[in-house]
Enzyme design. Structure first.
Site, short mmCIF file in Angstrom:
data_model
loop_
_atom_site.label_atom_id
_atom_site.label_comp_id
_atom_site.label_asym_id
_atom_site.label_seq_id
_atom_site.Cartn_x
_atom_site.Cartn_y
_atom_site.Cartn_z
N GLU A 1 -21.39 -29.57 -31.28
CA GLU A 1 -21.54 -28.50 -31.01
C GLU A 1 -21.87 -28.66 -28.87
OE1 GLU A 1 -23.17 -25.26 -28.22
OE2 GLU A 1 -23.41 -26.95 -28.60
N ASP B 1 -26.23 -31.54 -34.57
CA ASP B 1 -26.04 -32.59 -33.81
C ASP B 1 -26.68 -31.56 -32.92
OD1 ASP B 1 -24.12 -29.76 -33.07
OD2 ASP B 1 -23.25 -31.33 -31.44
#
Length: 467
Positions: free
Chosen positions: A152, A88
């Protein structure tokens, strides 16, 4: 042992590795709204599917944990080493000049694009390290698992999901920072601040303020809409603030309304001194404009007092501190939404070992309260520490020294990684010391040479730890 073979393999596969990184970085994997099967939106799931497809094509056993996390295993041996990376990315933001955020290109030895440094580039470097060990036939009997997360940047709920069903490996590193080894991660103090006030009936007033894209990103742009002042009154004040802070101001006037846009430089909230905070500078300008006194303008003044543009250490809040081995506290004012009756804001603090409720949380709460602001549900996240003299850390440092010729030593970071809550986890790579790769900002990049070196170093670590 194996150094020459590893170097030859990675060099021979360099272009292929860069192509794979570009394929992943072409996918916009910012978190978006939940939909069935895609817990963090369609983009992160697409990136995970692409990465797992790569890993499977290279002969690794893969597993998908409900599109939260994907894994690739080197072999079916005893679980020895986890490599924790994420797919991400933070929002693209504005201000890109070399390329568009999701159109990665190589220029002057740098690979530009959102995610090239944080963390898709390092994730693929780790995958190629595993390829090197596998295809060179380097004898390893214990397993290394590449763990690829998808949340994250927004709280790491993906890894929480994973560790509900899997055990932590005896050793873990995350290639989500810089070399040599980061064995200390500062604690985190995220702040949510609110206040309300009576609407002003005066002609010269602020209609709205909007700034910030994420709590952990220093805003590169901030916007305010005002009324009751002329462009001739605002522009000289704006020029004066620019000379002071380096932040530029754009004015767009229409009838009796002016939209002010502050243009600074974004940065990661753990290193706010590397950016130019557009929000803090915008507040300074608004505080100096001749608005009528009211609850809103008093609050603007309070914000400039509590979060001044040139204070990235929490001095104004009375919480500046420093500790040997884990550095100084940093603090960034990162998000603000203000209407004519209410304010909601966020700041991001990172504190060294020794910070606690008494010397951090309580003083900030009291300071804000004295200015009519409330700190909502405050909570500290403790610092993380792993012994720098352990066999695990020494093995990482030895591999770094072997491939770079530089001294390996432990360091600390204000950034938080996946390993923050793991018993024996450190950050390791993938950028070289001192590199400002504009992580979380415009024109993010990774040096191609750093990615190549990382793949070699990671391969050596796997060979040494999993034999």
């Amino acid at each position: 042992m194996y150094k020459k073979k590893i170097e030859q393999y990675i060099e021979a596969h360099k272009q292929e590795m860069l192509d794979d990184i570009c394929a992943l970085c072409s996918i916009n994997s910012e978190r978006s709204a939940y939909q069935e099967g895609d817990p963090f939106g369609e983009g992160p799931s697409r990136a995970l599917a692409q990465a797992l497809k790569m890993a499977e094509e290279y002969g690794f056993s893969i597993n998908n944990y409900d599109n939260y996390v994907g894994t690739a295993d080197l072999n079916d041996g005893e679980h020895q080493l986890d490599i924790l990376a994420h797919l991400d990315v933070v929002p693209a933001g504005e201000g890109w000049t070399v390329t568009q955020p999701f159109e990665p290109i190589v220029k002057d030895g740098k690979l530009y694009g959102r995610g090239t440094a944080d963390d898709k580039g390092p994730a693929v470097a780790a995958l190629y390290a595993m390829r090197a060990v596998k295809e060179l036939g380097i004898p390893v009997t214990k397993n290394v698992r590449l763990i690829l997360g998808t949340d994250e940047e927004c709280g790491s709920s993906d890894i929480e999901h994973y560790y509900k069903v899997e055990k932590e490996a005896p050793m873990t590193f995350s290639p989500d920072a810089s070399f040599p080894v980061i064995n200390i991660e500062k604690g985190r103090f995220p702040g949510h601040v609110t206040a309300s006030f009576e609407v002003s009936t005066e002609n010269a007033r602020i209609l709205s303020i909007e700034a910030g894209i994420k709590i952990n990103v220093v805003p590169g742009k901030a916007h305010a809409t005002i009324t009751g002042l002329t462009e001739e009154e605002v522009r000289p004040m704006a020029e004066g603030v620019t000379k002071e802070t380096g932040v530029q101001f754009e004015l767009q006037a229409e009838e009796d309304v002016i939209v002010i846009t502050a243009v600074g430089e974004g940065a990661h909230a753990s290193t706010p001194e590397e950016g130019k905070n557009a929000l803090a500078s915008l507040l300074l300008l608004l505080d100096r404009l001749p608005f009528a006194s009211c609850g809103q303008t008093k609050l603007i003044h309070s914000l400039t007092e509590c979060f001044p543009w040139n204070d990235t250490e929490g001095k104004a809040l009375g919480v500046a501190m420093q500790a040997e081995g884990s550095g100084a506290l940093s603090l960034a004012f990162t998000m603000l939404t203000m209407t004519e009756t209410r304010m909601e804001a966020y700041f991001d603090g990172r504190f060294p070992i020794g910070g606690n409720d008494d010397n951090l949380l309580k003083p900030v709460e009291a300071k804000l309260a004295s200015h009519g602001m409330k700190l909502e549900s405050p909570q500290l996240r403790e610092p993380h520490f792993v012994d720098g003299n352990s066999e695990f850390v020494r093995t990482l440092l030895n591999a770094y020294e072997l491939y770079t010729g530089n001294k390996g030593e432990c360091n600390y970071t204000g950034g938080g990684t996946y390993v923050h809550d793991l018993k024996n986890g450190v950050a390791f790579g993938a950028s070289m010391p001192g590199v400002d790769n504009r992580m979380h900002g415009a024109d993010e990049f990774a040096y191609v040479s750093d990615l190549v070196a990382s793949a070699k170093i990671f391969a050596q670590v796997i060979a040494d730890l999993c034999k």
